[in-house]
Design a protein around this motif. Structure first.
Motif, PDB file in Angstrom:
ATOM      1  N   GLN A 126     -21.961   5.375   5.989  1.00 60.25           N
ATOM      2  CA  GLN A 126     -21.397   5.904   4.747  1.00 60.25           C
ATOM      3  C   GLN A 126     -21.216   7.420   4.788  1.00 60.25           C
ATOM      4  O   GLN A 126     -20.118   7.921   4.603  1.00 60.25           O
ATOM      5  CB  GLN A 126     -22.314   5.511   3.581  1.00 60.25           C
ATOM      6  N   ASN A 127     -22.300   8.150   5.023  1.00 61.24           N
ATOM      7  CA  ASN A 127     -22.258   9.614   4.975  1.00 61.24           C
ATOM      8  C   ASN A 127     -22.139  10.185   6.385  1.00 61.24           C
ATOM      9  O   ASN A 127     -23.106  10.201   7.141  1.00 61.24           O
ATOM     10  CB  ASN A 127     -23.506  10.162   4.290  1.00 61.24           C
ATOM     11  N   LYS A 128     -20.953  10.670   6.697  1.00 62.58           N
ATOM     12  CA  LYS A 128     -20.692  11.175   8.045  1.00 62.58           C
ATOM     13  C   LYS A 128     -20.894  12.687   8.162  1.00 62.58           C
ATOM     14  O   LYS A 128     -20.892  13.228   9.263  1.00 62.58           O
ATOM     15  CB  LYS A 128     -19.271  10.813   8.469  1.00 62.58           C
ATOM     16  N   GLN A 187     -28.344   4.263   1.359  1.00 61.19           N
ATOM     17  CA  GLN A 187     -27.545   4.267   2.587  1.00 61.19           C
ATOM     18  C   GLN A 187     -27.449   5.664   3.161  1.00 61.19           C
ATOM     19  O   GLN A 187     -27.477   5.859   4.382  1.00 61.19           O
ATOM     20  CB  GLN A 187     -26.147   3.715   2.333  1.00 61.19           C
ATOM     21  N   MET A 188     -27.342   6.668   2.288  1.00 60.06           N
ATOM     22  CA  MET A 188     -27.328   8.051   2.757  1.00 60.06           C
ATOM     23  C   MET A 188     -28.627   8.386   3.489  1.00 60.06           C
ATOM     24  O   MET A 188     -28.615   9.021   4.560  1.00 60.06           O
ATOM     25  CB  MET A 188     -27.125   8.994   1.569  1.00 60.06           C
ATOM     26  N   LEU A 189     -29.770   7.970   2.932  1.00 59.16           N
ATOM     27  CA  LEU A 189     -31.054   8.224   3.586  1.00 59.16           C
ATOM     28  C   LEU A 189     -31.100   7.577   4.970  1.00 59.16           C
ATOM     29  O   LEU A 189     -31.623   8.163   5.929  1.00 59.16           O
ATOM     30  CB  LEU A 189     -32.201   7.679   2.729  1.00 59.16           C
ATOM     31  N   VAL A 190     -30.546   6.391   5.070  1.00 62.00           N
ATOM     32  CA  VAL A 190     -30.517   5.672   6.346  1.00 62.00           C
ATOM     33  C   VAL A 190     -29.597   6.384   7.337  1.00 62.00           C
ATOM     34  O   VAL A 190     -29.968   6.578   8.505  1.00 62.00           O
ATOM     35  CB  VAL A 190     -30.069   4.219   6.129  1.00 62.00           C
ATOM     36  N   ASP A 191     -28.412   6.791   6.894  1.00 63.89           N
ATOM     37  CA  ASP A 191     -27.494   7.520   7.784  1.00 63.89           C
ATOM     38  C   ASP A 191     -28.135   8.800   8.294  1.00 63.89           C
ATOM     39  O   ASP A 191     -28.000   9.151   9.475  1.00 63.89           O
ATOM     40  CB  ASP A 191     -26.198   7.856   7.037  1.00 63.89           C
ATOM     41  N   LEU A 192     -28.838   9.496   7.411  1.00 64.88           N
ATOM     42  CA  LEU A 192     -29.510  10.738   7.793  1.00 64.88           C
ATOM     43  C   LEU A 192     -30.584  10.474   8.848  1.00 64.88           C
ATOM     44  O   LEU A 192     -30.674  11.194   9.860  1.00 64.88           O
ATOM     45  CB  LEU A 192     -30.126  11.390   6.561  1.00 64.88           C
TER      46      LEU A 192
END
Length: 369
Positions: A126-128, A187-192
């Motif tokens: 999600q957060n690239k 999802q942002m926490l996971v992408d990070l």
């Protein structure tokens, strides 16, 4: 593939006891394999949410921090440390939490958590794009030192959420405004975490926090340490210890779905999970919100989701709730009596106010309209 989580009893913060338990856990996870290389630069990332003393169980205990730092120094590793507290300066927070004294004693290096650098993570779900503390990007590896606590937004905070502190200062609050849905925020926490990829997670659950977490709950002596290379697995085990189904914790679900780690086929080394568990009081009604499709959740949020409530008998008019509110315009105003007051129609239920309140004057309650 099985994932290993070391779960060891550790009744208190006796420095030699904790040191030996962490060494034992690392040995259980890695065996005889070399974990750290001479001359490596390793960052220790504790949870330094707020300037509270260690006995409040708000932050990673300094003995945990000291023990892993000693192990690293014994392996000729160059040790850095840092975090980005929610609201207060890192210097003040590190001093009151006891982290600064340990760093001074062991000559640890304070990493740059003030300067931020834009990074692009093409493999993100999600957060690239992130802005990460420069000091995080200048090391060879990270050891994440989460504190096991209940949490108003995510129900539990542990290994996955701990990397949020690698984003400097008030930028973090902006993520709540942009990602005002729990699924998107998780999802942002996971992408990070997928971008940063800490090498090891050492969770402080000797004294954990239940109730009005993550800052003004009640300390509970669980008397355990959890260690793993897998943030999803360690959070899944931790959630079961405090009486939660891992599938009730959104960052854990999103982490598993995104391939960050496992909630299945976990090998627990050490203690029996059912012998160390205790059902924790939660900061809010957990509901079944995860089962509601995201577009519908956003529509009904203001009507059915728990809301932050101020106990004015405890409020000291510091206005930290007002300052941290990420919405524009703010969903908290200062009324004619100079007290903070919510506009629930615009409140996004991020619970940043509840998280940062120094007096525990804000709780989260379900109120059907």
């Amino acid at each position: 593939m099985n994932t290993k989580v070391a779960l060891l009893k550790c009744k208190d913060y006796d420095s030699e006891l904790v040191y030996n338990k962490i060494k034992e856990a690392i040995s259980l996870i890695f065996g005889n394999n070399q974990v750290f290389k001479k001359g490596e630069r390793i960052l220790l990332k504790p949870n330094l949410l707020a300037p509270d003393p260690p006995e409040k169980a708000t932050t990673t205990h300094p003995v945990i921090f000291e023990s892993i730092a000693r192990i690293l120094l014994e392996n000729d590793v160059k040790v850095y440390y840092g975090d980005s507290p929610a609201f207060h300066k890192l210097s003040k927070t590190a001093e009151i939490t006891g982290i600064a004294d340990v760093a001074k004693k062991l000559n640890l290096i304070l990493a740059d958590f003030e300067t931020r650098k834009k990074v692009i993570y093409k493999n993100a779900v999600q957060n690239k794009v992130f802005e990460i503390a420069k000091g995080v990007l200048e090391v060879d590896g990270i050891i994440s030192l989460p504190k096991l606590k209940t949490h108003g937004l995510t129900l539990m905070t542990g290994a996955i959420k701990n990397q949020f502190g690698c984003i400097p200062g008030k930028i973090k609050a902006g993520f709540h405004a942009k990602l005002d849905d729990l699924e998107e925020f998780s999802q942002m926490l996971v992408d990070l975490t997928m971008f940063l990829r800490p090498r090891l997670y050492i969770m402080d659950a000797i004294y954990a926090m239940e109730g009005n977490g993550p800052r003004r709950g009640h300390p509970v002596n669980l008397g355990v340490l959890l260690v793993s290379t897998d943030p999803v697995a360690i959070d899944a085990v931790a959630s079961q210890i405090i009486g939660l189904n891992p599938e009730e914790v959104m960052p854990t679900i999103k982490g598993f779905q995104s391939g960050l780690g496992n909630i299945e086929n976990i090998t627990i080394l050490g203690e029996d999970i059912y012998k160390v568990g205790k059902k924790f009081a939660l900061p809010r009604y957990k509901g079944n919100y995860n089962l509601i499709p995201s577009p519908i959740r956003k529509i009904i949020k203001n009507y059915l989701f728990p809301r932050p409530i101020i106990n004015y008998k405890k409020c000291i008019r510091c206005y930290e709730c007002y300052k941290i509110c990420p919405t524009n315009p703010k969903s908290i105003k200062i009324n004619e009596n100079k007290l903070p007051e919510y506009n629930y129609k615009t409140c996004i239920r991020c619970y940043c106010c509840q998280e940062t309140c120094p007096e525990g004057a804000i709780t989260i309650k379900l109120k059907f309209l």
